[in-house]
Design an enzyme around this catalytic site. Structure first.
Site, PDB file in Angstrom:
ATOM      1  CE1 TYR A  26      -4.192  13.951  45.583  1.00  0.00           C
ATOM      2  CE2 TYR A  26      -4.880  15.625  47.161  1.00  0.00           C
ATOM      3  CZ  TYR A  26      -4.676  14.298  46.825  1.00  0.00           C
ATOM      4  OH  TYR A  26      -4.970  13.319  47.740  1.00  0.00           O
TER       5      TYR A  26
ATOM      6  CG  HIS B 276      -4.507  17.611  56.480  1.00  0.00           C
ATOM      7  ND1 HIS B 276      -3.714  17.319  55.399  1.00  0.00           N
ATOM      8  CD2 HIS B 276      -3.658  17.864  57.500  1.00  0.00           C
ATOM      9  CE1 HIS B 276      -2.445  17.384  55.754  1.00  0.00           C
ATOM     10  NE2 HIS B 276      -2.389  17.701  57.025  1.00  0.00           N
TER      11      HIS B 276
ATOM     12  CE  LYS C  75     -12.327   8.382  48.728  1.00  0.00           C
ATOM     13  NZ  LYS C  75     -11.795   9.172  49.817  1.00  0.00           N
TER      14      LYS C  75
ATOM     15  CE1 TYR D 255      -8.161  13.695  48.651  1.00  0.00           C
ATOM     16  CE2 TYR D 255      -8.518  14.541  50.870  1.00  0.00           C
ATOM     17  CZ  TYR D 255      -7.663  14.099  49.874  1.00  0.00           C
ATOM     18  OH  TYR D 255      -6.311  14.043  50.108  1.00  0.00           O
TER      19      TYR D 255
ATOM     20  N   PRO E  96      -3.815   5.801  43.588  1.00  0.00           N
ATOM     21  CG  PRO E  96      -1.543   6.159  43.953  1.00  0.00           C
ATOM     22  CD  PRO E  96      -2.488   5.443  43.064  1.00  0.00           C
TER      23      PRO E  96
END
Ligand SMILES: Cc1cc2nc3c(=O)[nH]c(=O)nc-3n(C[C@H](O)[C@H](O)[C@H](O)COP(=O)(O)OP(=O)(O)OC[C@H]3O[C@@H](n4cnc5c(N)ncnc54)[C@H](O)[C@@H]3O)c2cc1C
Length: 393
Positions: free
Chosen positions: A201, A73, A297, A384, A293
């Site tokens: 998200y 991704h 991580k 991220y 979550p």
């Protein structure tokens, strides 16, 4: 009495990966796991691997299937105010993340360890660690109706948040830091194609939602829920309806739904113990820290601990120098606290904490700011995809 160089408690990703990397460097270990092999292999958990975790798995010679089956991704999307903001992780950082489920990582690790003839003891009960403040630590456990004792040089506590290792440390020798969030995540796994090829998200007035996946045909979706909610109160239809309400309209419109094959509720917590080393005992992964979550991580931090510990142990057995091991706590904790901060921040801007409209407006303003600032986007993206590793010496 049996003897090994490193006794590893817990056969989750931390314990298995540590034992594999030690094995490749000629260091003997025994892994003791409370659960059965099937139970450990079947647990549905994390799914997003940082670039550095992929590199560590390759270093552990586990990469073949992962490289073939992972989904790379380059970006991730944030939904808010009815729109979707794509963050181009690769353009901002030069890095990507890989979607490859923890279940698959665990399967690869178990296969590799068994192929190498590893000493892997499943269904070990009453595991007790002793003498870790001396140079002769010992582990006692029961297996197949008999009590066993294992002498070792070091103990790696890879036994997760509820494990025995941290609980054996005298409370005065450590400090716990904890934040419990006032909500959980209700997650389902379903054999339907993901609504998007990248994660979404979503911040919504009804609460947070996440669209994730495990493969091009298997989706993992979550909605924020109350801490006191029960899975039974969430038949599939209710879940899908609620998920769609929390997503930008065009995303909801293209959602393919289907029967869930797994459904569970996980509470969200941030937790860190300091230090991570107590004499010959090292705490690794979830035994030492938990993050919500949201930032993906947990598994990545566990792998980062393993990376520092196995290199320190290799250094110790090759050169006799304990210098890298002495820095284990310090090096890991610097990364851990940065991940705790990022996970807390990302959780804070994406979830509904109260009915306070002022608080929601602030979240939307922060998300709007992100959408107009390359500096802010870069900060999110570099956290991220995973921060660089610190050298141990
Ligand atoms: C429900 C859930 C969902 C999650 N979702 C995500 C996610 O989406 N993204 C993300 O990044 N992270 C997620 N995580 C976190 C991630 O899965 C963990 O960070 C990761 O599993 C840590 O690996 P570990 O090996 O350190 O610990 P664990 O995976 O917890 O492994 C510890 C092992 O030790 C064993 N054990 C415990 N006590 C004993 C004992 N006394 N004796 C012997 N063995 C013992 C346990 O059975 C277990 O197998 C999730 C965690 C949970 C619980």
């Amino acid at each position: 009495m049996a003897r090994t160089q490193v006794a590893i408690i817990g056969a989750g990703p931390s314990g298995l990966l540590l034992s594999q990397l030690l094995h490749l460097n000629g260091i003997d270990s025994v892994v003791l796991e409370r659960q059965s092999r099937e139970y450990v292999a079947g647990r549905i958990r994390a799914g997003v691997l940082e670039h550095g975790t992929v590199e560590l798995l390759l270093e552990a010679r586990l990469g073949e299937r992962m490289l073939r089956e992972r989904l790379v991704h380059d970006g991730v999307a944030l939904g808010f105010s009815g729109r979707s903001l794509r963050i181009d992780l690769h353009a901002l950082t030069g890095r990507s993340v890989s979607v490859y489920g923890q279940t698959e990582v665990t399967k690869d690790l178990i296969d590799a360890r068994i192929a190498a003839g590893a000493k892997l003891v499943y269904e070990a009960s009453d595991v007790a660690i002793e003498g870790f403040d001396t140079s002769h630590p010992k582990v006692r456990y029961r297996h197949e109706g008999r009590t066993h004792e294992l002498d070792c040089d070091f103990i790696a506590g890879c036994d997760g948040y509820h494990g025995v290792c941290r609980q054996t440390v005298p409370p005065g020798a450590m400090r716990n830091f904890e934040r419990i969030y006032p909500f959980g995540w209700l997650g389902i796994l379903a054999d339907v194609p993901p609504v998007s090829h990248e994660l979404i998200y979503s911040n919504h007035a009804r609460g947070f939602a996440l669209c994730s996946m495990r493969s091009p045909t298997r989706s993992r979706y979550y909605v924020q829920c109350g801490l006191d909610e029960k899975v039974e109160a969430w038949p599939d239809e209710r879940f899908w309806d609620e998920l769609k309400l929390r997503l930008p309209e065009e995303v909801a419109a293209s959602m393919v739904t289907g029967p869930s094959i797994e459904k569970s509720i996980a509470p969200l917590r941030s937790f860190v113990v300091e230090p991570l080393r107590f004499g010959q005992l090292f705490l690794v992964g979830d035994a030492a820290h938990i993050v919500p979550p949201t930032g993906a991580k947990g598994l990545n931090l566990a792998a980062a601990d393993v990376r520092v510990l196995y290199r320190g142990l290799v250094d110790f057995y090759r050169t006799g120098s304990a210098r890298a091991l002495e820095r284990y706590s310090e090096i890991c904790l610097r990364r851990i606290w940065k991940a705790v901060r990022f996970s807390w921040w990302f959780t804070s801007i994406m979830h509904k904490f109260s009915d306070d409209p002022f608080a929601h407006r602030l979240q939307l303003a922060e998300l709007d700011y992100l959408s107009g600032s390359t500096a802010a986007l870069t900060s999110l993206a570099e956290n991220y995809v995973g921060l660089p590793f610190e050298a141990a010496s």
